[in-house]
Design an enzyme around this catalytic site. Sequence first.
Site, short mmCIF file in Angstrom:
data_model
loop_
_atom_site.label_atom_id
_atom_site.label_comp_id
_atom_site.label_asym_id
_atom_site.label_seq_id
_atom_site.Cartn_x
_atom_site.Cartn_y
_atom_site.Cartn_z
N ARG A 234 0.86 -1.18 0.00
CA ARG A 234 0.00 0.00 0.00
C ARG A 234 0.90 1.23 0.00
O ARG A 234 1.93 1.26 0.67
CB ARG A 234 -0.91 0.04 1.23
CG ARG A 234 -2.11 -0.90 1.15
CD ARG A 234 -3.15 -0.47 0.11
NE ARG A 234 -4.28 -1.36 0.03
CZ ARG A 234 -4.41 -2.39 -0.80
NH1 ARG A 234 -3.43 -2.69 -1.65
NH2 ARG A 234 -5.49 -3.15 -0.80
N ASP A 258 4.32 -0.26 -6.91
CA ASP A 258 3.08 -0.60 -7.62
C ASP A 258 1.91 0.14 -6.97
O ASP A 258 0.78 0.07 -7.47
CB ASP A 258 2.85 -2.11 -7.55
CG ASP A 258 1.63 -2.55 -8.35
OD1 ASP A 258 1.56 -2.18 -9.54
OD2 ASP A 258 0.75 -3.23 -7.79
N GLU A 263 -2.65 7.53 -4.95
CA GLU A 263 -2.98 6.84 -6.20
C GLU A 263 -4.46 6.95 -6.59
O GLU A 263 -4.81 6.82 -7.75
CB GLU A 263 -2.58 5.36 -6.14
CG GLU A 263 -3.42 4.52 -5.19
CD GLU A 263 -3.04 3.04 -5.24
OE1 GLU A 263 -1.84 2.72 -5.19
OE2 GLU A 263 -3.96 2.21 -5.31
N HIS A 295 -0.73 -0.12 -9.75
CA HIS A 295 -1.49 -1.10 -8.95
C HIS A 295 -1.93 -2.29 -9.82
O HIS A 295 -3.11 -2.63 -9.88
CB HIS A 295 -2.70 -0.43 -8.28
CG HIS A 295 -3.07 -1.08 -6.97
ND1 HIS A 295 -3.35 -0.39 -5.84
CD2 HIS A 295 -3.20 -2.39 -6.63
CE1 HIS A 295 -3.64 -1.22 -4.85
NE2 HIS A 295 -3.55 -2.45 -5.32
P1 NAD Z 1 -1.67 -11.16 4.83
O1 NAD Z 1 -2.71 -10.69 5.78
O2 NAD Z 1 -1.67 -12.60 4.41
O3 NAD Z 1 -0.23 -10.84 5.41
C1 NAD Z 1 0.12 -9.61 6.00
C2 NAD Z 1 1.23 -9.89 7.01
O4 NAD Z 1 1.65 -8.64 7.53
C3 NAD Z 1 0.78 -10.78 8.18
O5 NAD Z 1 1.69 -11.84 8.37
C4 NAD Z 1 0.78 -9.81 9.36
O6 NAD Z 1 1.12 -10.44 10.59
C5 NAD Z 1 1.87 -8.83 8.92
N1 NAD Z 1 1.84 -7.57 9.64
C6 NAD Z 1 0.79 -6.95 10.21
N2 NAD Z 1 1.19 -5.83 10.86
C7 NAD Z 1 2.53 -5.76 10.68
C8 NAD Z 1 3.52 -4.85 11.10
N3 NAD Z 1 3.22 -3.79 11.87
N4 NAD Z 1 4.81 -5.08 10.74
C9 NAD Z 1 5.14 -6.19 10.00
N5 NAD Z 1 4.24 -7.09 9.58
C10 NAD Z 1 2.95 -6.89 9.91
O7 NAD Z 1 -1.77 -10.20 3.56
P2 NAD Z 1 -1.26 -10.50 2.08
O8 NAD Z 1 -2.31 -11.22 1.31
O9 NAD Z 1 0.12 -11.07 2.15
O10 NAD Z 1 -1.20 -9.01 1.52
C11 NAD Z 1 -0.27 -8.07 2.00
C12 NAD Z 1 -0.65 -6.70 1.50
O11 NAD Z 1 -0.49 -6.68 0.07
C13 NAD Z 1 -2.15 -6.37 1.71
O12 NAD Z 1 -2.34 -5.77 2.95
C14 NAD Z 1 -2.46 -5.45 0.57
O13 NAD Z 1 -2.36 -4.12 1.06
C15 NAD Z 1 -1.37 -5.70 -0.45
N6 NAD Z 1 -1.86 -6.19 -1.74
C16 NAD Z 1 -1.53 -5.52 -2.87
C17 NAD Z 1 -1.94 -5.96 -4.12
C18 NAD Z 1 -1.56 -5.26 -5.40
O14 NAD Z 1 -2.16 -5.50 -6.45
N7 NAD Z 1 -0.55 -4.39 -5.39
C19 NAD Z 1 -2.74 -7.10 -4.20
C20 NAD Z 1 -3.06 -7.79 -3.02
C21 NAD Z 1 -2.62 -7.32 -1.80
#
Ligand code: NAD
Length: 332
Positions: A234, A258, A263, A295
């Site tokens: 994000r 990305d 955005e 994105h």
């Molecule tokens: P997920 O929930 O499986 O994993 C997120 C991880 O971050 C978890 O292990 C959690 O414990 C950890 N976390 C939470 N707070 C934290 C902190 N303060 N410091 C370090 N780690 C912390 O999520 P995911 O499916 O792996 O997705 C991750 C992120 O990717 C999403 O939150 C979303 O914003 C982003 N995303 C982007 C796209 C894109 O097209 N660019 C697509 C999907 C997801």
Amino acid sequence: MKITFFSTKPYDKEFFKKENEKFGFELEFYETHLGPHIANVIDNTDAVCVFVNDKVSAEVIKELATKKIKVIALRCAGFNNVDLEAAKAYGIKVCRVPAYSPEAVAEHAVAMLLTLNRKTHKAYNRVREQNFSLNGLLGYDIHGKTVGIIGTGNIGRTFAKIMMGFGCKIIAFDVIANRDLEAMGVTFLPLIDIFNQSDIISLHCPLTEQTHHIINKESLAMMKKGVTIINTSRGGLIDTKAAIDALKLKQLGYLGIDVYEQEDKLFFRDLSNNIIEDDTIQRLMSFPNVLVTAHQAFFTEDALQQISAVTLDNVSNLLNNKNLTNKAAMLA
Ligand code: NAD
């Protein structure tokens, strides 16, 4: 039962219409974001389906409640754009797609890294102009580098496994260490050590109060000179102005994003004939060592199919008062 979609593009309609053959919902599509300006058009609908840049604020949720909306379905994983407390207060259920093809996003992060590192975006243009010189295209080996991963959930863990295949040393920070990754050789360290030791940092944590501007002036100063940062998570994770200053000082060697903090005013649109008023993104895009994609990390056929299938399954279950197939999909 009817679902009203916001922020839709032709590909959303294509994938949702195809998947809906199994569900038989009435589908209504709007291209505009959901916001206070548009909430009044919602009529006789059971659920709204929103995406990353729809601002589902308390004000919007109040309006949705008056329209008797029962479900807000996010067709994405991140949910920082929804006021969950307000949804709970108005008794509207909120669901998301917690894990659709983490490979799509992790592979895009790797693509950004390899593009920046080997300058293939420049080589492509250069060769088309019949310029076959190599000057300025010098890269570095990824093999043997230390890769720091912040957030080892679905996507971070997939990214870690790919980078192991490159022969990298993987270090990681998460609020909960992942035992499976530790068993595979990933070392979990405090955040400060990730900043100090990494040659490459990839962000895979959600945007929360704790992670907002996790990459800032102070953390950038702690990093190795010439560090590469990739953000597919994000935009708000990076203080963009601090990143620009670090790029000017050559402290930040490469930046691949990305996602971008502002955005919502730019991405998912063709603005090629417009004057862009956002000077920060214009400055960012002027650096030869910065790669911006709009994105698109999620944007694979496999991911869109899974997103539409899980979203419609979520809505179907919630409207029929059943439990969700994946508990992590339930937000409120
Ligand atoms: P997920 O929930 O499986 O994993 C997120 C991880 O971050 C978890 O292990 C959690 O414990 C950890 N976390 C939470 N707070 C934290 C902190 N303060 N410091 C370090 N780690 C912390 O999520 P995911 O499916 O792996 O997705 C991750 C992120 O990717 C999403 O939150 C979303 O914003 C982003 N995303 C982007 C796209 C894109 O097209 N660019 C697509 C999907 C997801």
